[in-house]
Motif scaffolding. Structure first.
Motif, mmCIF file in Angstrom:
data_model
loop_
_atom_site.group_PDB
_atom_site.id
_atom_site.type_symbol
_atom_site.label_atom_id
_atom_site.label_comp_id
_atom_site.label_asym_id
_atom_site.label_seq_id
_atom_site.Cartn_x
_atom_site.Cartn_y
_atom_site.Cartn_z
ATOM 1 N N ASN A 105 6.760 -5.818 14.478
ATOM 2 C CA ASN A 105 6.481 -5.152 12.922
ATOM 3 C C ASN A 105 8.080 -4.898 12.534
ATOM 4 O O ASN A 105 8.159 -4.149 11.587
ATOM 5 C CB ASN A 105 5.740 -3.853 13.169
ATOM 6 N N GLU A 113 0.889 -0.511 1.113
ATOM 7 C CA GLU A 113 -0.095 -0.303 1.951
ATOM 8 C C GLU A 113 0.275 -1.586 2.984
ATOM 9 O O GLU A 113 -0.039 -2.862 2.523
ATOM 10 C CB GLU A 113 -1.340 -0.583 1.579
ATOM 11 N N HIS A 153 -0.146 -4.284 6.180
ATOM 12 C CA HIS A 153 -1.165 -4.866 7.428
ATOM 13 C C HIS A 153 -0.173 -5.840 8.073
ATOM 14 O O HIS A 153 0.605 -6.519 7.637
ATOM 15 C CB HIS A 153 -2.177 -5.448 6.766
ATOM 16 N N ARG A 208 3.552 -0.858 16.582
ATOM 17 C CA ARG A 208 2.878 0.195 16.086
ATOM 18 C C ARG A 208 3.529 1.746 16.555
ATOM 19 O O ARG A 208 3.715 2.501 16.000
ATOM 20 C CB ARG A 208 1.242 0.307 16.796
ATOM 21 N N ALA A 265 6.947 1.835 14.443
ATOM 22 C CA ALA A 265 6.245 2.383 12.989
ATOM 23 C C ALA A 265 6.083 3.647 13.086
ATOM 24 O O ALA A 265 6.451 4.561 12.234
ATOM 25 C CB ALA A 265 5.313 1.432 12.466
ATOM 26 N N GLU A 266 5.267 4.261 14.215
ATOM 27 C CA GLU A 266 4.950 5.666 14.283
ATOM 28 C C GLU A 266 6.184 6.610 14.344
ATOM 29 O O GLU A 266 6.457 7.609 13.874
ATOM 30 C CB GLU A 266 3.974 6.099 15.175
ATOM 31 N N MET A 277 5.862 5.896 9.907
ATOM 32 C CA MET A 277 5.227 4.989 9.109
ATOM 33 C C MET A 277 3.628 4.519 9.624
ATOM 34 O O MET A 277 3.675 4.510 10.990
ATOM 35 C CB MET A 277 6.134 3.706 8.899
ATOM 36 N N ARG A 278 2.829 4.080 9.011
ATOM 37 C CA ARG A 278 1.511 3.516 9.162
ATOM 38 C C ARG A 278 1.582 1.966 8.894
ATOM 39 O O ARG A 278 1.576 1.587 7.599
ATOM 40 C CB ARG A 278 0.627 4.305 8.441
ATOM 41 N N HIS A 287 -1.355 -1.033 9.391
ATOM 42 C CA HIS A 287 -2.600 -1.471 9.810
ATOM 43 C C HIS A 287 -2.456 -2.772 10.654
ATOM 44 O O HIS A 287 -2.090 -3.795 10.234
ATOM 45 C CB HIS A 287 -3.526 -1.570 8.713
ATOM 46 N N SER A 288 -2.792 -2.688 12.020
ATOM 47 C CA SER A 288 -2.455 -4.142 12.936
ATOM 48 C C SER A 288 -4.038 -4.531 13.036
ATOM 49 O O SER A 288 -5.128 -4.079 13.202
ATOM 50 C CB SER A 288 -2.036 -3.663 14.232
#
Length: 198
Positions: free
Chosen positions: A20, A34, A36, A49, A52-53, A57-58, A60-61
């Protein structure tokens, strides 16, 4: 990354997302996106993930094969593909990216390419072979590592130049295709747009 056109509220997809790095960079540029991520490695996406967390941050995987994107038609405003195209069936992946983009959606691509100048190409591969061989000797690499080294060089030799990749994008149905290269064509950046207006 800084040349990408991004707007708050848009939906972006990074394919072959790995851990990511690109998705995080997109959100740093435009927190209102948004984002992905699509990759076939669940382990790498789990690392991504957590990264990002940790930054609040979020992303979507989705785990799967980028040759068959599990998204509906006309779903994304932006799609990125960076540093992985040499290992893919390019026409199929580009076709899938075009399918999931909204009309007027942008596709951003970056990868190592085959230099168009034959002299630069020869010097480039000579340099890469030297570096890879030196590293293999330094770390006592085994047969598997030597096989991967050969694959890496072969994939570059059989890949496109920047101009050739622009042709592939146009033949796939993209328009307003633009490219620029650095390091005498060794690395290329492409931008392409799906026809129509959102």
């Amino acid at each position: 990354m800084e040349t990408m056109e991004l707007r708050a509220g848009e939906r972006a997809l990074d394919v072959c997302a790995g851990t990511n790095a690109v998705g995080i960079a997109l959100l740093r540029r435009e927190p209102g996106l948004e984002v992905h991520a699509m990759d076939r490695s669940a382990e790498m996406q789990e690392v991504g993930r957590r990264r990002a967390e940790a930054l609040g941050m979020r992303i979507h995987s989705v785990i799967g094969d980028v040759h068959q994107l599990p998204f509906p038609d006309q779903h994304f405003d932006v799609v990125t593909l960076q540093w992985a195209t040499r290992h893919l069936r390019v026409n199929q992946v580009f076709g899938e990216i075009r399918r999931v983009l909204k009309p007027g959606g942008r596709f951003y691509h970056c990868d190592m390419l085959r230099p168009a100048n034959p002299l630069v190409e020869k010097l480039y591969y000579t340099y890469l072979r030297f570096c890879l061989n030196f590293t293999a000797v330094l770390f006592g690499s085994g047969a598997t590592a030597h096989g991967l080294k050969r694959y890496f060089i072969n994939a570059l030799e059989m890949f496109y130049s920047a101009d050739e990749l622009s042709v592939v994008l146009r033949e796939t149905g993209f328009e307003r295709v633009a490219s620029r290269t650095v390091l005498a064509g060794m690395i290329g950046f492409h931008r392409a747009v799906k026809p129509g207006t959102a």
